[in-house]
Design a protein around this motif. Structure first.
Motif, PDB file in Angstrom:
ATOM      1  N   GLU A 185     -18.228 -19.228  46.190  1.00  0.00           N
ATOM      2  CA  GLU A 185     -18.531 -20.489  46.849  1.00  0.00           C
ATOM      3  C   GLU A 185     -17.287 -21.370  46.825  1.00  0.00           C
ATOM      4  O   GLU A 185     -16.714 -21.624  45.758  1.00  0.00           O
ATOM      5  CB  GLU A 185     -19.695 -21.208  46.179  1.00  0.00           C
ATOM      6  N   ALA A 186     -16.864 -21.813  47.976  1.00  0.00           N
ATOM      7  CA  ALA A 186     -15.642 -22.601  48.069  1.00  0.00           C
ATOM      8  C   ALA A 186     -15.810 -23.972  47.425  1.00  0.00           C
ATOM      9  O   ALA A 186     -16.876 -24.594  47.510  1.00  0.00           O
ATOM     10  CB  ALA A 186     -15.245 -22.771  49.529  1.00  0.00           C
ATOM     11  N   ASN A 223      -9.361 -26.008  45.704  1.00  0.00           N
ATOM     12  CA  ASN A 223     -10.122 -26.659  46.774  1.00  0.00           C
ATOM     13  C   ASN A 223      -9.620 -26.206  48.148  1.00  0.00           C
ATOM     14  O   ASN A 223      -8.442 -25.862  48.308  1.00  0.00           O
ATOM     15  CB  ASN A 223      -9.977 -28.182  46.686  1.00  0.00           C
ATOM     16  N   ILE A 224     -10.527 -26.242  49.106  1.00  0.00           N
ATOM     17  CA  ILE A 224     -10.108 -26.073  50.496  1.00  0.00           C
ATOM     18  C   ILE A 224     -10.357 -27.401  51.216  1.00  0.00           C
ATOM     19  O   ILE A 224     -11.377 -28.054  51.002  1.00  0.00           O
ATOM     20  CB  ILE A 224     -10.847 -24.923  51.207  1.00  0.00           C
ATOM     21  N   ASP A 225      -9.390 -27.808  52.034  1.00  0.00           N
ATOM     22  CA  ASP A 225      -9.516 -29.051  52.798  1.00  0.00           C
ATOM     23  C   ASP A 225     -10.307 -28.790  54.072  1.00  0.00           C
ATOM     24  O   ASP A 225      -9.999 -27.858  54.830  1.00  0.00           O
ATOM     25  CB  ASP A 225      -8.132 -29.604  53.165  1.00  0.00           C
ATOM     26  N   ILE A 226     -11.306 -29.604  54.320  1.00  0.00           N
ATOM     27  CA  ILE A 226     -12.171 -29.438  55.484  1.00  0.00           C
ATOM     28  C   ILE A 226     -12.107 -30.712  56.311  1.00  0.00           C
ATOM     29  O   ILE A 226     -12.586 -31.773  55.898  1.00  0.00           O
ATOM     30  CB  ILE A 226     -13.621 -29.133  55.058  1.00  0.00           C
ATOM     31  N   LYS A 245     -19.881 -22.888  59.267  1.00  0.00           N
ATOM     32  CA  LYS A 245     -20.427 -21.535  59.412  1.00  0.00           C
ATOM     33  C   LYS A 245     -19.332 -20.493  59.196  1.00  0.00           C
ATOM     34  O   LYS A 245     -19.574 -19.418  58.606  1.00  0.00           O
ATOM     35  CB  LYS A 245     -21.048 -21.363  60.799  1.00  0.00           C
ATOM     36  N   PHE A 246     -18.139 -20.788  59.673  1.00  0.00           N
ATOM     37  CA  PHE A 246     -17.016 -19.871  59.469  1.00  0.00           C
ATOM     38  C   PHE A 246     -16.693 -19.770  57.983  1.00  0.00           C
ATOM     39  O   PHE A 246     -16.464 -18.669  57.466  1.00  0.00           O
ATOM     40  CB  PHE A 246     -15.802 -20.366  60.252  1.00  0.00           C
ATOM     41  N   ILE A 247     -16.691 -20.902  57.302  1.00  0.00           N
ATOM     42  CA  ILE A 247     -16.428 -20.902  55.862  1.00  0.00           C
ATOM     43  C   ILE A 247     -17.524 -20.136  55.119  1.00  0.00           C
ATOM     44  O   ILE A 247     -17.247 -19.383  54.169  1.00  0.00           O
ATOM     45  CB  ILE A 247     -16.302 -22.346  55.349  1.00  0.00           C
ATOM     46  N   GLU A 248     -18.761 -20.294  55.548  1.00  0.00           N
ATOM     47  CA  GLU A 248     -19.872 -19.560  54.924  1.00  0.00           C
ATOM     48  C   GLU A 248     -19.683 -18.052  55.063  1.00  0.00           C
ATOM     49  O   GLU A 248     -20.006 -17.279  54.150  1.00  0.00           O
ATOM     50  CB  GLU A 248     -21.201 -19.984  55.545  1.00  0.00           C
ATOM     51  N   ALA A 249     -19.146 -17.614  56.218  1.00  0.00           N
ATOM     52  CA  ALA A 249     -18.892 -16.186  56.417  1.00  0.00           C
ATOM     53  C   ALA A 249     -17.837 -15.684  55.434  1.00  0.00           C
ATOM     54  O   ALA A 249     -17.962 -14.577  54.881  1.00  0.00           O
ATOM     55  CB  ALA A 249     -18.456 -15.924  57.853  1.00  0.00           C
ATOM     56  N   MET A 281      -9.617 -20.033  47.944  1.00  0.00           N
ATOM     57  CA  MET A 281     -10.888 -19.662  47.327  1.00  0.00           C
ATOM     58  C   MET A 281     -10.686 -18.611  46.238  1.00  0.00           C
ATOM     59  O   MET A 281     -11.278 -18.691  45.159  1.00  0.00           O
ATOM     60  CB  MET A 281     -11.862 -19.178  48.404  1.00  0.00           C
ATOM     61  N   LEU A 282      -9.835 -17.622  46.487  1.00  0.00           N
ATOM     62  CA  LEU A 282      -9.559 -16.597  45.479  1.00  0.00           C
ATOM     63  C   LEU A 282      -8.843 -17.175  44.262  1.00  0.00           C
ATOM     64  O   LEU A 282      -9.021 -16.680  43.145  1.00  0.00           O
ATOM     65  CB  LEU A 282      -8.714 -15.476  46.097  1.00  0.00           C
ATOM     66  N   ALA A 283      -8.055 -18.232  44.490  1.00  0.00           N
ATOM     67  CA  ALA A 283      -7.329 -18.860  43.383  1.00  0.00           C
ATOM     68  C   ALA A 283      -8.152 -19.925  42.668  1.00  0.00           C
ATOM     69  O   ALA A 283      -7.695 -20.500  41.674  1.00  0.00           O
ATOM     70  CB  ALA A 283      -6.031 -19.481  43.908  1.00  0.00           C
TER      71      ALA A 283
END
Length: 334
Positions: free
Chosen positions: A283-284, A205-208, A271-275, A200-202
């Protein structure tokens, strides 16, 4: 009291060592400092207490029997907290031999050291992964764990069985701890929380997995360590009235116990990602994908057994834990 902590440069190992030293114990910590992930992170964990007067570090590989024989022969431990292992469900599909070396052969070497040197209590890391195909929620220690879905989980189930045989044959008190999704500062960079923050900082994408329909019993590192240290103080006793037909599989006539260590309140992955998004102010970019091999839909710990035995009760909420994780990450990596 003098403790041996294996895997002391690891996530849980380093935090456990800190706690024991704060309580005034002597600690000998061992680790092979392998390069499964960044060795610099392991060295930085060690640097927190490496100069402590009550701490001694030895670079050892638990899979090398002669090194462990010499260790137990030269030191006189009261208790052993065995946390060294090859971790990760996914990596066990790429390199199963490393799991056999560390989680089976290395574990046997630790058992042998405890046996021959009359260790008062061996506490060792198991994993929530042992619940495998179990769909009953919450996961209780009375549930069957005979159908693991990864080789990593199979080695952890094997550890529990090996411990029982030594408890039965040699009167060695053993306690296994099934950890549930541990996260927090100094965490492993191959686990989802740190991968999410890094990407996210870079701006990546994050894989979900499972399109976000995943639940995990996220447990903050301080809560986990509190459970570990409390469990070390509760030494299992023989129970001659216990019977296989009526007793729990995680108790025994031998001095043997297994407990869950989890928060006891699963959180949806989204919810964890939202935190994390809230703490980072980002925003991821999300890449939703199917369930991955060896993964499970939901983990949820029934921790009543451990609470009854020790009074252990997790205190840190996901929101508080994620805030502390993000703060540490920015200080350490940026």
């Amino acid at each position: 009291m003098k403790y041996l902590v294996t895997g002391v440069a690891g996530f849980i190992g380093a935090a456990t060592c800190q706690k024991l030293l704060a309580q005034g114990h002597d600690v000998v910590g061992i680790d092979n400092l392998n390069d499964y992930y960044d060795v610099n992170l392991k060295l930085a964990r060690l640097a927190q207490f490496k100069s402590h007067a009550c701490f001694k570090f030895k670079k050892l590989d638990i899979a090398k029997r002669c090194e462990i024989v010499e260790l137990f022969g030269s030191e006189r431990f009261d208790r052993v907290i065995h946390l060294a292992a090859q971790a990760s469900v996914s990596y066990s599909m790429e390199n199963p031999n490393s799991y056999a070396d560390s989680n089976l052969v290395g574990y046997l070497n630790i058992l042998e050291g405890c046996r021959y040197h009359k260790i008062a209590h061996l506490v060792y890391a198991s994993s929530s992964s042992v619940y495998g195909l179990n769909e009953k929620i919450p996961f209780a220690t009375t549930d069957s764990v005979d159908h693991p879905v990864s080789f990593y989980a199979a080695t952890k189930k094997a550890n529990e069985l090996m411990a029982h045989s030594y408890s039965h044959l040699y009167d060695l008190p053993t306690t296994g701890l099934r950890f549930f999704t541990v996260y927090g500062p100094w965490g492993r960079p191959d686990m989802a929380p740190l991968i999410f923050i890094k990407n996210m900082l870079a701006g990546h994408n994050i894989d979900i997995n499972n399109n976000g329909d995943m639940w995990r019993d996220f447990t903050y590192i301080d809560d986990v360590v509190e459970g570990v240290v409390r469990a070390a103080d509760i030494i299992p006793q023989r129970n001659n009235s216990w019977r296989v037909e009526t007793g729990s599989p995680t108790t025994s006539s031998a001095p043997y116990r297994v407990y869950n260590i989890g928060h006891g309140s699963p959180v949806n992955l989204m919810k964890f990602i939202e935190a994390i998004e809230s703490e980072l102010g980002i925003e991821a970019k999300k890449n939703f994908r199917e369930m991955q091999a060896g993964d499970v839909y939901k983990t949820f710990a029934d921790t009543q057994d451990l609470f009854t035995a020790t009074g252990y009760k997790p205190m840190v909420s996901v929101e508080e834990g994620v805030a502390k994780l993000v703060t540490w990450y920015k200080l350490f990596y940026t």
